[in-house]
Write a protein that holds these residues in place. Structure first.
Motif, PDB file in Angstrom:
ATOM      1  N   THR A   1       0.841  -1.196   0.000  1.00 22.40           N
ATOM      2  CA  THR A   1       0.000   0.000   0.000  1.00 22.40           C
ATOM      3  C   THR A   1       0.879   1.249   0.000  1.00 22.40           C
ATOM      4  O   THR A   1       2.065   1.185   0.335  1.00 22.40           O
ATOM      5  CB  THR A   1      -0.917   0.012   1.231  1.00 22.40           C
ATOM      6  N   PRO A   2       0.328   2.401  -0.380  1.00 18.62           N
ATOM      7  CA  PRO A   2       1.133   3.625  -0.399  1.00 18.62           C
ATOM      8  C   PRO A   2       1.779   3.929   0.946  1.00 18.62           C
ATOM      9  O   PRO A   2       1.157   3.783   2.003  1.00 18.62           O
ATOM     10  CB  PRO A   2       0.122   4.704  -0.793  1.00 18.62           C
TER      11      PRO A   2
ATOM     12  N   PHE B   1       3.001  10.774  -2.177  1.00 20.01           N
ATOM     13  CA  PHE B   1       1.870  11.598  -2.617  1.00 20.01           C
ATOM     14  C   PHE B   1       0.568  10.820  -2.507  1.00 20.01           C
ATOM     15  O   PHE B   1      -0.469  11.373  -2.117  1.00 20.01           O
ATOM     16  CB  PHE B   1       2.099  12.049  -4.063  1.00 20.01           C
ATOM     17  N   TRP B   2       0.622   9.534  -2.837  1.00 26.43           N
ATOM     18  CA  TRP B   2      -0.596   8.724  -2.892  1.00 26.43           C
ATOM     19  C   TRP B   2      -1.245   8.591  -1.518  1.00 26.43           C
ATOM     20  O   TRP B   2      -2.464   8.676  -1.385  1.00 26.43           O
ATOM     21  CB  TRP B   2      -0.286   7.349  -3.476  1.00 26.43           C
TER      22      TRP B   2
ATOM     23  N   VAL C   1      -8.623  13.241  -0.113  1.00 28.82           N
ATOM     24  CA  VAL C   1      -9.565  13.132  -1.236  1.00 28.82           C
ATOM     25  C   VAL C   1      -9.975  11.667  -1.353  1.00 28.82           C
ATOM     26  O   VAL C   1      -9.212  10.833  -1.845  1.00 28.82           O
ATOM     27  CB  VAL C   1      -8.937  13.618  -2.558  1.00 28.82           C
ATOM     28  N   ASP C   2     -11.179  11.347  -0.885  1.00 31.17           N
ATOM     29  CA  ASP C   2     -11.624   9.957  -0.867  1.00 31.17           C
ATOM     30  C   ASP C   2     -11.631   9.329  -2.255  1.00 31.17           C
ATOM     31  O   ASP C   2     -11.404   8.127  -2.414  1.00 31.17           O
ATOM     32  CB  ASP C   2     -13.032   9.859  -0.266  1.00 31.17           C
ATOM     33  N   ALA C   3     -11.876  10.144  -3.285  1.00 34.05           N
ATOM     34  CA  ALA C   3     -11.965   9.601  -4.641  1.00 34.05           C
ATOM     35  C   ALA C   3     -10.640   9.014  -5.117  1.00 34.05           C
ATOM     36  O   ALA C   3     -10.615   8.198  -6.043  1.00 34.05           O
ATOM     37  CB  ALA C   3     -12.429  10.681  -5.613  1.00 34.05           C
ATOM     38  N   LEU C   4      -9.543   9.427  -4.480  1.00 36.81           N
ATOM     39  CA  LEU C   4      -8.235   8.913  -4.884  1.00 36.81           C
ATOM     40  C   LEU C   4      -7.880   7.593  -4.200  1.00 36.81           C
ATOM     41  O   LEU C   4      -6.838   7.013  -4.485  1.00 36.81           O
ATOM     42  CB  LEU C   4      -7.151   9.946  -4.575  1.00 36.81           C
ATOM     43  N   CYS C   5      -8.734   7.140  -3.281  1.00 31.80           N
ATOM     44  CA  CYS C   5      -8.488   5.858  -2.606  1.00 31.80           C
ATOM     45  C   CYS C   5      -8.935   4.727  -3.520  1.00 31.80           C
ATOM     46  O   CYS C   5     -10.003   4.120  -3.358  1.00 31.80           O
ATOM     47  CB  CYS C   5      -9.240   5.803  -1.277  1.00 31.80           C
ATOM     48  N   ILE C   6      -8.120   4.480  -4.526  1.00 34.67           N
ATOM     49  CA  ILE C   6      -8.438   3.473  -5.537  1.00 34.67           C
ATOM     50  C   ILE C   6      -7.656   2.206  -5.246  1.00 34.67           C
ATOM     51  O   ILE C   6      -6.880   2.130  -4.309  1.00 34.67           O
ATOM     52  CB  ILE C   6      -8.120   4.014  -6.944  1.00 34.67           C
ATOM     53  N   SER C   7      -7.864   1.198  -6.064  1.00 33.39           N
ATOM     54  CA  SER C   7      -7.224  -0.095  -5.827  1.00 33.39           C
ATOM     55  C   SER C   7      -5.713   0.004  -6.010  1.00 33.39           C
ATOM     56  O   SER C   7      -5.205   0.889  -6.708  1.00 33.39           O
ATOM     57  CB  SER C   7      -7.794  -1.143  -6.790  1.00 33.39           C
TER      58      SER C   7
END
Length: 412
Positions: free
Chosen positions: A243-244, A249-250, A257-263
Protein backbone atom coordinates in the motif's frame (compact mmCIF):
# COMPACT_ATOMS: atom_id res chain seq x y z
CA UNK A 1 44.39 3.98 -7.73
CA UNK A 2 47.85 4.66 -9.19
CA UNK A 3 46.43 4.42 -12.70
CA UNK A 4 43.42 6.69 -12.02
CA UNK A 5 43.62 10.32 -13.09
CA UNK A 6 42.83 12.60 -10.18
CA UNK A 7 40.95 15.88 -10.15
CA UNK A 8 42.68 18.98 -8.88
CA UNK A 9 41.22 19.50 -5.45
CA UNK A 10 41.32 21.79 -2.46
CA UNK A 11 41.07 18.71 -0.25
CA UNK A 12 42.55 15.24 -0.37
CA UNK A 13 40.79 11.92 -0.33
CA UNK A 14 41.88 11.40 3.27
CA UNK A 15 39.86 14.43 4.37
CA UNK A 16 36.81 13.23 2.43
CA UNK A 17 36.99 9.74 3.94
CA UNK A 18 37.51 11.19 7.41
CA UNK A 19 34.34 13.26 6.94
CA UNK A 20 32.41 10.20 5.83
CA UNK A 21 33.65 8.28 8.85
CA UNK A 22 32.63 11.11 11.16
CA UNK A 23 29.17 11.48 9.62
CA UNK A 24 28.49 7.74 9.75
CA UNK A 25 29.86 7.50 13.30
CA UNK A 26 27.52 10.24 14.51
CA UNK A 27 24.62 8.61 12.67
CA UNK A 28 25.42 5.25 14.26
CA UNK A 29 25.59 6.88 17.68
CA UNK A 30 22.16 8.45 17.08
CA UNK A 31 20.74 4.99 16.40
CA UNK A 32 22.49 3.34 19.36
CA UNK A 33 19.59 3.81 21.85
CA UNK A 34 17.54 1.56 19.57
CA UNK A 35 20.32 -0.94 18.77
CA UNK A 36 19.25 -3.35 21.52
CA UNK A 37 15.84 -3.88 19.94
CA UNK A 38 13.77 -2.49 22.83
CA UNK A 39 11.05 -0.38 21.20
CA UNK A 40 8.45 -0.98 23.92
CA UNK A 41 8.45 2.58 25.29
CA UNK A 42 8.37 4.32 21.90
CA UNK A 43 11.98 5.45 22.18
CA UNK A 44 12.45 5.00 18.42
CA UNK A 45 10.10 7.97 17.94
CA UNK A 46 11.02 10.10 20.94
CA UNK A 47 14.77 9.75 20.37
CA UNK A 48 14.58 9.57 16.56
CA UNK A 49 16.71 6.42 16.64
CA UNK A 50 14.59 4.06 14.54
CA UNK A 51 16.39 1.78 12.08
CA UNK A 52 15.01 -1.05 9.92
CA UNK A 53 18.16 -3.06 10.57
CA UNK A 54 17.44 -4.03 14.17
CA UNK A 55 13.99 -5.67 13.86
CA UNK A 56 14.88 -7.43 10.61
CA UNK A 57 17.22 -9.80 12.43
CA UNK A 58 14.06 -11.42 13.80
CA UNK A 59 11.52 -10.79 11.04
CA UNK A 60 13.88 -12.13 8.36
CA UNK A 61 14.57 -15.11 10.66
CA UNK A 62 18.34 -14.83 10.46
CA UNK A 63 19.14 -15.62 14.08
CA UNK A 64 19.20 -19.40 13.57
CA UNK A 65 21.53 -19.47 10.60
CA UNK A 66 18.77 -19.68 7.97
CA UNK A 67 19.90 -19.19 4.36
CA UNK A 68 17.53 -16.67 2.74
CA UNK A 69 15.39 -18.10 -0.08
CA UNK A 70 16.92 -21.59 0.11
CA UNK A 71 15.58 -22.24 3.62
CA UNK A 72 11.92 -21.44 3.84
CA UNK A 73 10.65 -18.95 6.41
CA UNK A 74 8.43 -20.08 9.22
CA UNK A 75 4.87 -18.82 8.85
CA UNK A 76 4.41 -15.60 10.86
CA UNK A 77 2.50 -12.34 10.53
CA UNK A 78 5.68 -10.60 9.33
CA UNK A 79 7.06 -10.53 5.80
CA UNK A 80 10.16 -12.62 5.21
CA UNK A 81 12.65 -12.68 2.31
CA UNK A 82 11.14 -9.38 1.17
CA UNK A 83 14.40 -7.83 -0.07
CA UNK A 84 16.43 -8.51 -3.23
CA UNK A 85 19.02 -11.27 -3.19
CA UNK A 86 22.18 -9.34 -2.38
CA UNK A 87 20.53 -7.25 0.34
CA UNK A 88 19.30 -10.42 2.02
CA UNK A 89 22.81 -11.84 1.95
CA UNK A 90 24.33 -8.65 3.34
CA UNK A 91 22.02 -9.25 6.29
CA UNK A 92 23.04 -12.90 6.36
CA UNK A 93 26.76 -12.07 6.47
CA UNK A 94 26.24 -9.55 9.28
CA UNK A 95 24.19 -12.09 11.25
CA UNK A 96 26.97 -14.68 10.96
CA UNK A 97 29.29 -12.23 12.71
CA UNK A 98 26.78 -10.96 15.25
CA UNK A 99 24.98 -14.10 16.27
CA UNK A 100 21.56 -13.60 17.83
CA UNK A 101 22.31 -10.26 19.48
CA UNK A 102 20.40 -7.27 18.10
CA UNK A 103 23.02 -4.68 19.00
CA UNK A 104 25.86 -6.72 17.51
CA UNK A 105 23.80 -7.21 14.35
CA UNK A 106 23.22 -3.47 14.05
CA UNK A 107 26.89 -2.58 14.54
CA UNK A 108 28.05 -5.28 12.14
CA UNK A 109 25.78 -3.79 9.48
CA UNK A 110 26.97 -0.28 10.37
CA UNK A 111 30.53 -1.35 9.55
CA UNK A 112 29.42 -2.78 6.19
CA UNK A 113 27.49 0.38 5.37
CA UNK A 114 30.47 2.53 6.34
CA UNK A 115 32.50 0.70 3.71
CA UNK A 116 29.87 1.41 1.05
CA UNK A 117 29.70 5.08 2.09
CA UNK A 118 33.47 5.41 1.78
CA UNK A 119 33.43 3.74 -1.64
CA UNK A 120 30.77 6.21 -2.79
CA UNK A 121 32.77 9.17 -1.51
CA UNK A 122 35.91 7.92 -3.28
CA UNK A 123 34.04 7.66 -6.58
CA UNK A 124 32.59 11.15 -6.20
CA UNK A 125 36.05 12.53 -5.38
CA UNK A 126 37.43 11.00 -8.58
CA UNK A 127 34.64 12.59 -10.61
CA UNK A 128 34.13 15.89 -8.84
CA UNK A 129 36.99 16.58 -6.45
CA UNK A 130 35.88 18.63 -3.46
CA UNK A 131 32.21 18.20 -4.38
CA UNK A 132 32.48 14.78 -2.69
CA UNK A 133 32.01 16.69 0.57
CA UNK A 134 28.40 17.28 -0.39
CA UNK A 135 27.92 13.56 0.13
CA UNK A 136 30.39 13.12 3.00
CA UNK A 137 28.84 15.82 5.19
CA UNK A 138 25.19 15.51 4.15
CA UNK A 139 22.67 15.37 7.01
CA UNK A 140 20.79 12.87 4.87
CA UNK A 141 23.76 10.51 5.14
CA UNK A 142 23.83 11.04 8.89
CA UNK A 143 20.18 10.23 9.58
CA UNK A 144 19.58 7.57 6.90
CA UNK A 145 22.98 5.96 6.39
CA UNK A 146 22.28 3.22 8.93
CA UNK A 147 18.51 2.98 8.60
CA UNK A 148 18.57 0.42 5.75
CA UNK A 149 20.98 -1.05 3.19
CA UNK A 150 20.54 1.50 0.37
CA UNK A 151 24.16 2.67 0.61
CA UNK A 152 25.19 -0.60 -1.04
CA UNK A 153 23.12 0.28 -4.10
CA UNK A 154 24.33 3.89 -4.05
CA UNK A 155 27.96 2.70 -4.01
CA UNK A 156 27.40 0.35 -6.97
CA UNK A 157 25.61 3.02 -9.01
CA UNK A 158 28.26 5.68 -8.32
CA UNK A 159 31.10 3.25 -9.09
CA UNK A 160 29.34 2.46 -12.38
CA UNK A 161 29.56 6.17 -13.30
CA UNK A 162 33.32 6.07 -12.67
CA UNK A 163 33.73 2.89 -14.71
CA UNK A 164 31.74 4.38 -17.58
CA UNK A 165 33.83 7.57 -17.46
CA UNK A 166 36.94 5.39 -17.73
CA UNK A 167 35.34 3.55 -20.69
CA UNK A 168 35.18 0.33 -18.74
CA UNK A 169 31.72 -0.44 -20.08
CA UNK A 170 31.73 -4.07 -19.02
CA UNK A 171 32.61 -3.18 -15.45
CA UNK A 172 30.00 -0.42 -15.47
CA UNK A 173 27.41 -3.01 -16.49
CA UNK A 174 28.58 -5.46 -13.83
CA UNK A 175 28.28 -2.78 -11.16
CA UNK A 176 24.78 -1.80 -12.32
CA UNK A 177 23.77 -5.47 -12.26
CA UNK A 178 25.17 -5.90 -8.76
CA UNK A 179 23.40 -2.76 -7.60
CA UNK A 180 20.08 -3.83 -9.13
CA UNK A 181 20.40 -7.14 -7.29
CA UNK A 182 20.63 -5.06 -4.10
CA UNK A 183 17.96 -2.39 -4.69
CA UNK A 184 15.97 -1.13 -7.67
CA UNK A 185 17.67 2.27 -7.91
CA UNK A 186 20.81 1.29 -9.93
CA UNK A 187 18.59 -0.05 -12.71
CA UNK A 188 17.55 3.56 -13.35
CA UNK A 189 21.22 4.48 -13.89
CA UNK A 190 21.38 2.07 -16.83
CA UNK A 191 19.04 4.29 -18.87
CA UNK A 192 21.09 7.53 -18.92
CA UNK A 193 24.37 5.68 -19.52
CA UNK A 194 22.78 3.73 -22.37
CA UNK A 195 21.56 7.02 -23.88
CA UNK A 196 25.02 8.55 -23.43
CA UNK A 197 26.55 5.82 -25.56
CA UNK A 198 24.02 6.51 -28.30
CA UNK A 199 24.62 10.26 -28.09
CA UNK A 200 28.37 9.68 -28.46
CA UNK A 201 27.63 7.62 -31.59
CA UNK A 202 29.11 4.57 -29.91
CA UNK A 203 26.18 2.15 -29.82
CA UNK A 204 28.54 -0.73 -29.07
CA UNK A 205 29.17 0.83 -25.66
CA UNK A 206 25.45 0.96 -24.97
CA UNK A 207 24.97 -2.64 -26.04
CA UNK A 208 27.88 -3.86 -23.90
CA UNK A 209 26.54 -1.94 -20.94
CA UNK A 210 23.08 -3.43 -21.39
CA UNK A 211 24.27 -7.00 -21.79
CA UNK A 212 26.68 -6.90 -18.87
CA UNK A 213 24.05 -5.31 -16.62
CA UNK A 214 21.36 -7.82 -17.53
CA UNK A 215 23.79 -10.73 -17.51
CA UNK A 216 25.11 -9.89 -14.04
CA UNK A 217 21.62 -9.47 -12.61
CA UNK A 218 20.48 -12.78 -14.15
CA UNK A 219 23.61 -14.64 -13.03
CA UNK A 220 23.00 -13.56 -9.43
CA UNK A 221 19.26 -14.14 -9.36
CA UNK A 222 18.85 -17.24 -11.54
CA UNK A 223 20.08 -19.81 -8.99
CA UNK A 224 17.60 -18.50 -6.44
CA UNK A 225 14.75 -18.25 -8.95
CA UNK A 226 15.29 -21.87 -10.02
CA UNK A 227 15.96 -23.40 -6.61
CA UNK A 228 13.36 -21.40 -4.65
CA UNK A 229 10.97 -19.64 -7.05
CA UNK A 230 8.34 -18.88 -4.40
CA UNK A 231 10.61 -17.16 -1.85
CA UNK A 232 12.59 -15.45 -4.61
CA UNK A 233 9.39 -13.99 -6.08
CA UNK A 234 8.32 -12.63 -2.66
CA UNK A 235 10.14 -9.32 -3.23
CA UNK A 236 8.18 -8.63 -6.41
CA UNK A 237 4.88 -9.86 -4.94
CA UNK A 238 5.33 -7.81 -1.76
CA UNK A 239 6.08 -4.58 -3.62
CA UNK A 240 3.24 -5.04 -6.11
CA UNK A 241 0.74 -5.48 -3.27
CA UNK A 242 2.28 -2.85 -1.00
CA UNK A 243 0.00 0.00 0.00
CA UNK A 244 1.13 3.63 -0.40
CA UNK A 245 3.81 4.66 2.07
CA UNK A 246 3.28 7.52 4.55
CA UNK A 247 5.83 9.69 2.71
CA UNK A 248 4.21 9.31 -0.71
CA UNK A 249 1.87 11.60 -2.62
CA UNK A 250 -0.60 8.72 -2.89
CA UNK A 251 -1.01 8.23 0.84
CA UNK A 252 -1.40 11.91 1.63
CA UNK A 253 -3.77 12.53 -1.28
CA UNK A 254 -5.91 9.58 -0.29
CA UNK A 255 -6.24 10.95 3.25
CA UNK A 256 -7.75 14.19 1.96
CA UNK A 257 -9.57 13.13 -1.24
CA UNK A 258 -11.62 9.96 -0.87
CA UNK A 259 -11.96 9.60 -4.64
CA UNK A 260 -8.24 8.91 -4.88
CA UNK A 261 -8.49 5.86 -2.61
CA UNK A 262 -8.44 3.47 -5.54
CA UNK A 263 -7.22 -0.09 -5.83
CA UNK A 264 -3.55 -0.97 -5.50
CA UNK A 265 -3.45 -2.17 -9.11
CA UNK A 266 -4.67 1.23 -10.29
CA UNK A 267 -2.20 3.04 -8.03
CA UNK A 268 0.62 0.94 -9.50
CA UNK A 269 -0.51 1.75 -13.03
CA UNK A 270 -1.01 5.47 -12.42
CA UNK A 271 2.28 5.78 -10.54
CA UNK A 272 4.14 4.15 -13.43
CA UNK A 273 2.38 6.36 -15.96
CA UNK A 274 3.07 9.48 -13.91
CA UNK A 275 6.73 8.58 -13.64
CA UNK A 276 7.18 7.94 -17.36
CA UNK A 277 5.24 11.01 -18.48
CA UNK A 278 6.89 13.43 -16.05
CA UNK A 279 10.40 12.15 -16.77
CA UNK A 280 9.77 12.33 -20.53
CA UNK A 281 8.52 15.92 -20.25
CA UNK A 282 11.57 17.01 -18.21
CA UNK A 283 14.03 15.37 -20.63
CA UNK A 284 12.14 16.72 -23.65
CA UNK A 285 12.25 20.27 -22.29
CA UNK A 286 15.93 19.92 -21.52
CA UNK A 287 16.56 18.71 -25.08
CA UNK A 288 14.62 21.64 -26.52
CA UNK A 289 16.65 24.09 -24.46
CA UNK A 290 20.02 22.40 -25.04
CA UNK A 291 19.99 19.62 -27.67
CA UNK A 292 23.59 18.63 -26.92
CA UNK A 293 23.28 18.24 -23.14
CA UNK A 294 25.10 15.10 -21.88
CA UNK A 295 22.58 12.29 -21.67
CA UNK A 296 24.20 10.69 -18.62
CA UNK A 297 22.62 13.52 -16.60
CA UNK A 298 19.13 12.14 -17.37
CA UNK A 299 19.55 10.26 -14.12
CA UNK A 300 18.39 13.41 -12.32
CA UNK A 301 14.85 13.63 -13.78
CA UNK A 302 14.48 9.85 -13.65
CA UNK A 303 15.22 9.81 -9.93
CA UNK A 304 13.25 12.92 -8.97
CA UNK A 305 10.19 11.92 -10.99
CA UNK A 306 10.33 8.39 -9.60
CA UNK A 307 10.47 9.63 -6.02
CA UNK A 308 7.64 12.12 -6.53
CA UNK A 309 5.26 9.74 -8.31
CA UNK A 310 6.01 6.38 -6.71
CA UNK A 311 3.66 4.96 -4.11
CA UNK A 312 6.63 4.41 -1.78
CA UNK A 313 9.21 7.01 -0.75
CA UNK A 314 11.02 5.23 2.06
CA UNK A 315 13.15 7.64 4.11
CA UNK A 316 16.48 6.21 2.94
CA UNK A 317 15.60 6.74 -0.74
CA UNK A 318 16.91 10.29 -0.35
CA UNK A 319 20.41 8.78 -0.28
CA UNK A 320 19.99 8.00 -3.98
CA UNK A 321 20.03 11.71 -4.80
CA UNK A 322 23.25 12.68 -3.02
CA UNK A 323 25.73 11.69 -5.78
CA UNK A 324 23.61 13.49 -8.39
CA UNK A 325 23.56 16.67 -6.33
CA UNK A 326 27.35 16.50 -6.13
CA UNK A 327 27.85 15.92 -9.86
CA UNK A 328 25.09 17.81 -11.68
CA UNK A 329 23.68 20.64 -9.57
CA UNK A 330 26.02 23.64 -9.25
CA UNK A 331 23.99 25.75 -6.83
CA UNK A 332 24.72 25.08 -3.17
CA UNK A 333 21.46 26.67 -2.05
CA UNK A 334 19.42 23.92 -3.77
CA UNK A 335 21.38 21.24 -1.96
CA UNK A 336 21.01 23.04 1.36
CA UNK A 337 17.27 23.50 0.78
CA UNK A 338 16.82 19.80 0.05
CA UNK A 339 18.83 18.79 3.12
CA UNK A 340 16.80 21.08 5.39
CA UNK A 341 13.53 19.78 3.96
CA UNK A 342 14.67 16.16 4.17
CA UNK A 343 15.71 16.48 7.81
CA UNK A 344 12.36 18.16 8.55
CA UNK A 345 10.58 15.16 7.01
CA UNK A 346 12.73 12.80 9.09
CA UNK A 347 11.91 14.56 12.38
CA UNK A 348 8.21 15.17 11.78
CA UNK A 349 7.71 11.67 10.37
CA UNK A 350 8.72 10.03 13.60
CA UNK A 351 6.87 12.60 15.69
CA UNK A 352 3.78 11.70 13.67
CA UNK A 353 4.41 7.98 14.29
CA UNK A 354 4.82 8.70 17.99
CA UNK A 355 1.44 10.44 18.09
CA UNK A 356 -0.12 7.76 15.87
CA UNK A 357 0.96 4.98 18.25
CA UNK A 358 0.11 6.96 21.39
CA UNK A 359 3.68 7.20 22.71
CA UNK A 360 3.85 10.98 22.20
CA UNK A 361 1.09 13.18 23.56
CA UNK A 362 1.10 16.06 21.09
CA UNK A 363 -0.11 15.18 17.57
CA UNK A 364 1.98 16.81 14.87
CA UNK A 365 0.62 15.22 11.71
CA UNK A 366 0.13 18.53 9.90
CA UNK A 367 3.80 19.33 10.51
CA UNK A 368 4.69 16.10 8.74
CA UNK A 369 2.39 16.87 5.82
CA UNK A 370 3.83 20.35 5.37
CA UNK A 371 7.37 18.98 5.52
CA UNK A 372 6.45 16.56 2.72
CA UNK A 373 4.98 19.37 0.63
CA UNK A 374 8.08 21.52 1.12
CA UNK A 375 10.42 18.65 0.19
CA UNK A 376 8.37 17.92 -2.93
CA UNK A 377 8.52 21.62 -3.82
CA UNK A 378 12.30 21.66 -3.42
CA UNK A 379 12.63 18.60 -5.65
CA UNK A 380 10.47 20.26 -8.30
CA UNK A 381 12.66 23.37 -8.04
CA UNK A 382 15.75 21.20 -8.54
CA UNK A 383 14.12 19.52 -11.54
CA UNK A 384 13.28 22.87 -13.16
CA UNK A 385 16.79 24.10 -12.45
CA UNK A 386 18.22 20.94 -14.03
CA UNK A 387 16.37 21.79 -17.23
CA UNK A 388 17.97 25.26 -17.23
CA UNK A 389 21.49 24.47 -15.99
CA UNK A 390 24.54 23.60 -18.05
CA UNK A 391 25.86 20.18 -17.14
CA UNK A 392 29.51 19.08 -17.38
CA UNK A 393 30.48 15.88 -19.22
CA UNK A 394 30.96 12.71 -17.22
CA UNK A 395 34.70 12.19 -16.97
CA UNK A 396 37.59 11.87 -14.58
CA UNK A 397 39.40 15.18 -14.44
CA UNK A 398 43.10 15.19 -15.30
CA UNK A 399 45.59 15.78 -12.54
CA UNK A 400 46.08 19.52 -12.23
CA UNK A 401 43.03 20.37 -14.36
CA UNK A 402 40.67 22.93 -12.80
CA UNK A 403 37.21 21.67 -11.98
CA UNK A 404 34.69 23.21 -14.43
CA UNK A 405 32.69 26.16 -13.15
CA UNK A 406 29.43 24.25 -13.52
CA UNK A 407 30.78 21.62 -11.16
CA UNK A 408 31.75 24.08 -8.44
CA UNK A 409 29.63 24.75 -5.35
CA UNK A 410 28.62 28.29 -6.32
CA UNK A 411 26.16 30.10 -4.05
CA UNK A 412 23.66 32.18 -6.01
Amino acid sequence: MRRVRHARRAIGIGVVLACVFGTMAVGTAMKSPCAGGDFSNGRQYRLLCYTDIVPLLATEQLAGGRLPFFDRCQSTENNCDEYPVLTMYLMRVAAWFSGNDYASFFYANAVLLLGFAMATALCLWLLGGSRALWFALAPTLLVYGTINWDLAAVACATAALVAFAKRRDGWAGVLIGLGAATKFYPALVLVPLFLQGLQDREPDRSVRLLWWSAGTWVAINLPFAVAAPGPWWEFFRFNAARTPDFDSFWYQACRHVDALCISIDNVNLLALAGFLVSAFIAIYLKGRRNPTFPRWACGVPLLICFLLTNKVYSPQYSLWLLPWFALTMPRLRRFVAFELADVAVFVTRFWFFGAYTGTMAVPKEWWFEWALVIRAGVLLWCLIAWVRDDIPPLRLLDRGEPIPTTAMPVVA
